[in-house]
Scaffold this motif. Structure first.
Motif, mmCIF file in Angstrom:
data_model
loop_
_atom_site.group_PDB
_atom_site.id
_atom_site.type_symbol
_atom_site.label_atom_id
_atom_site.label_comp_id
_atom_site.label_asym_id
_atom_site.label_seq_id
_atom_site.Cartn_x
_atom_site.Cartn_y
_atom_site.Cartn_z
ATOM 1 N N LYS A 209 0.831 -1.210 0.000
ATOM 2 C CA LYS A 209 0.000 0.000 0.000
ATOM 3 C C LYS A 209 0.870 1.266 0.000
ATOM 4 O O LYS A 209 0.660 2.195 0.762
ATOM 5 N N GLU A 210 1.819 1.293 -0.906
ATOM 6 C CA GLU A 210 2.738 2.428 -1.002
ATOM 7 C C GLU A 210 2.301 3.452 -2.049
ATOM 8 O O GLU A 210 2.557 4.651 -1.902
ATOM 9 N N CYS A 211 1.685 3.001 -3.132
ATOM 10 C CA CYS A 211 1.302 3.930 -4.187
ATOM 11 C C CYS A 211 -0.127 4.415 -3.949
ATOM 12 O O CYS A 211 -0.747 4.100 -2.932
ATOM 13 N N GLN A 212 -0.656 5.169 -4.860
ATOM 14 C CA GLN A 212 -2.012 5.692 -4.750
ATOM 15 C C GLN A 212 -2.941 5.044 -5.765
ATOM 16 O O GLN A 212 -3.870 5.663 -6.280
ATOM 17 N N GLY A 213 -2.662 3.786 -6.052
ATOM 18 C CA GLY A 213 -3.507 3.033 -6.968
ATOM 19 C C GLY A 213 -3.095 3.111 -8.414
ATOM 20 O O GLY A 213 -3.635 2.396 -9.256
ATOM 21 N N VAL A 214 -2.137 3.973 -8.726
ATOM 22 C CA VAL A 214 -1.677 4.173 -10.099
ATOM 23 C C VAL A 214 -0.161 4.371 -10.088
ATOM 24 O O VAL A 214 0.432 4.614 -9.038
ATOM 25 N N PRO A 215 0.496 4.310 -11.266
ATOM 26 C CA PRO A 215 1.905 4.679 -11.317
ATOM 27 C C PRO A 215 2.119 6.089 -10.779
ATOM 28 O O PRO A 215 1.271 6.968 -10.946
ATOM 29 N N MET A 216 3.251 6.322 -10.154
ATOM 30 C CA MET A 216 3.466 7.575 -9.443
ATOM 31 C C MET A 216 3.699 8.779 -10.365
ATOM 32 O O MET A 216 3.376 9.914 -10.003
ATOM 33 N N ALA A 217 4.266 8.575 -11.548
ATOM 34 C CA ALA A 217 4.583 9.719 -12.406
ATOM 35 C C ALA A 217 4.696 9.274 -13.857
ATOM 36 O O ALA A 217 4.937 8.102 -14.152
ATOM 37 N N PHE A 218 4.552 10.233 -14.751
ATOM 38 C CA PHE A 218 4.671 9.993 -16.189
ATOM 39 C C PHE A 218 5.250 11.239 -16.838
ATOM 40 O O PHE A 218 5.084 12.350 -16.333
ATOM 41 N N ARG A 219 5.924 11.055 -17.955
ATOM 42 C CA ARG A 219 6.506 12.178 -18.691
ATOM 43 C C ARG A 219 6.510 11.874 -20.187
ATOM 44 O O ARG A 219 6.887 10.776 -20.602
ATOM 45 N N PRO A 220 6.119 12.845 -21.004
ATOM 46 C CA PRO A 220 6.160 12.642 -22.455
ATOM 47 C C PRO A 220 7.580 12.726 -22.986
ATOM 48 O O PRO A 220 8.501 13.176 -22.297
ATOM 49 N N THR A 221 7.769 12.298 -24.221
ATOM 50 C CA THR A 221 9.051 12.437 -24.914
ATOM 51 C C THR A 221 8.864 13.361 -26.116
ATOM 52 O O THR A 221 7.796 13.920 -26.328
ATOM 53 N N GLU A 222 9.896 13.492 -26.916
ATOM 54 C CA GLU A 222 9.801 14.275 -28.142
ATOM 55 C C GLU A 222 8.901 13.605 -29.166
ATOM 56 O O GLU A 222 8.407 14.265 -30.088
#
Length: 332
Positions: free
Chosen positions: A68-81
């Motif tokens: 129970k460490e995350c908030q139900g989803v991946p913690m972060a995301f980032r787009p690329t070029e």
């Protein structure tokens, strides 16, 4: 630090009895209450979906999170070029993963001893900063996952961004602001501030958004060599007496240096009168603005919920049943 914007959306989602007096003036869209000013707002376009699970081609969510460490989803995301590629921080499965059109393209493994990673950032030379907000460590790694530097002292930090090849800005409430840090571990200064100051910067300085209460929001910049902020542009919203700005965030820059941010205005009952994304040049000229419909989420403490893409879109996410979805709003 719990962002006020998220609290507003959470309250809207979880709100109680709907008042009869407003039945003709708002309706539920995506389980959120919107005033009639938002009925023609834009829905996001689906970019990709990724199944939850424990395999490399999956991302971990609530069912995979035994601690129970995350908030139900991946913690972060980032787009690329590239318009169809996104990096996703799959903390549960201990990987930083590049997906192209929903298919796994690259997988950088996160070492077990680094613990639970809550945010990440890339510089242009392939170095990666990983944040463990629980123990307060920032790890600098290469694109093979090998550790270059371990920097401590950032417990409860919220997010980080590269401001140059060798410099980070870290949102650190325990340091009373935004910490400027070299990737060698040298403390370069602290921008003392509240949550209105972001960790996004340009040659002009560090950018901020004053939008928590009142009927005038302000986009401002704090020069690198001073404490006095410069207001770049104001956004009054005085169409309704009891409607105020209740939050907003800066989403970053596109490849041309334009800045993207959002503003949310609600009445005291939490009904959304405006959820608007802006694209401005750094002189404050509005190049594009659109009202958008959000999809509710139960993950208020993520480092970011929307991110500007290099090509002029804004990337966001949603979780539904067995899939993690990424969506975009076009600002071209």
């Amino acid at each position: 630090m719990l962002k006020k914007t998220v609290l507003v959306l959470f309250a809207v989602l979880m709100g109680g009895v709907l008042a009869d007096a407003h039945e003709e003036e708002f309706k539920l869209i995506n389980h959120l209450r919107y005033y009639k000013t938002m009925y023609d707002a834009h829905e996001a376009d689906e970019l990709m979906r990724i199944p939850y699970g424990l395999k490399p081609e999956n991302v971990g969510g609530e069912d995979q999170d035994s601690k129970k460490e995350c908030q139900g989803v991946p913690m972060a995301f980032r787009p690329t070029e590239n318009s169809d590629e996104v990096w996703i921080l799959d903390s549960i499965n201990r990987g930083l993963k590049l997906f192209k059109s929903g298919k796994l393209l690259k997988h950088i493994k996160i070492k077990q001893e680094m613990g639970f990673i809550s945010d990440f950032a890339f510089n242009k030379k392939g170095k990666i900063a990983l944040l463990n907000q629980n123990v307060g460590n920032v790890y600098i790694i290469n694109d093979n996952g090998n550790l270059i530097k371990n920097i401590s002292g950032f417990q409860c930090a919220n997010s980080l961004e590269f401001v140059s090849e060798n410099t980070l800005l870290i949102d650190s409430p325990l340091s009373h602001g935004k910490v400027k840090l070299s990737i060698d571990g040298d403390l370069l200064g602290v921008y003392e501030s509240d949550q209105t100051l972001s960790v996004y910067s340009s040659e002009k300085g560090v950018w901020g958004l004053d939008c928590y209460g009142g009927q005038v929001a302000k986009l401002f910049v704090r020069p690198n060599n001073g404490k006095t902020i410069k207001v770049i542009v104001e956004f009054p919203y005085k169409d309704y007496e009891d409607v105020e700005y209740k939050g907003g965030n800066i989403y970053g820059f596109d490849k041309d240096g334009n800045i993207y941010f959002g503003l949310v205005a609600c009445n005291p009952e939490g009904i959304i009168y405006r959820d608007r994304i802006y694209k401005c040049n750094q002189n404050g000229e509005v190049l594009k603005e659109i009202d958008v419909l959000s999809k509710p989420f139960m993950s208020p403490n993520l480092p970011r919920h929307r991110v500007a893409c290099p090509d002029g879109r804004v990337l966001t996410f949603h979780s539904f049943e067995d899939n993690y979805y990424l969506y975009t709003y076009s600002m071209k």
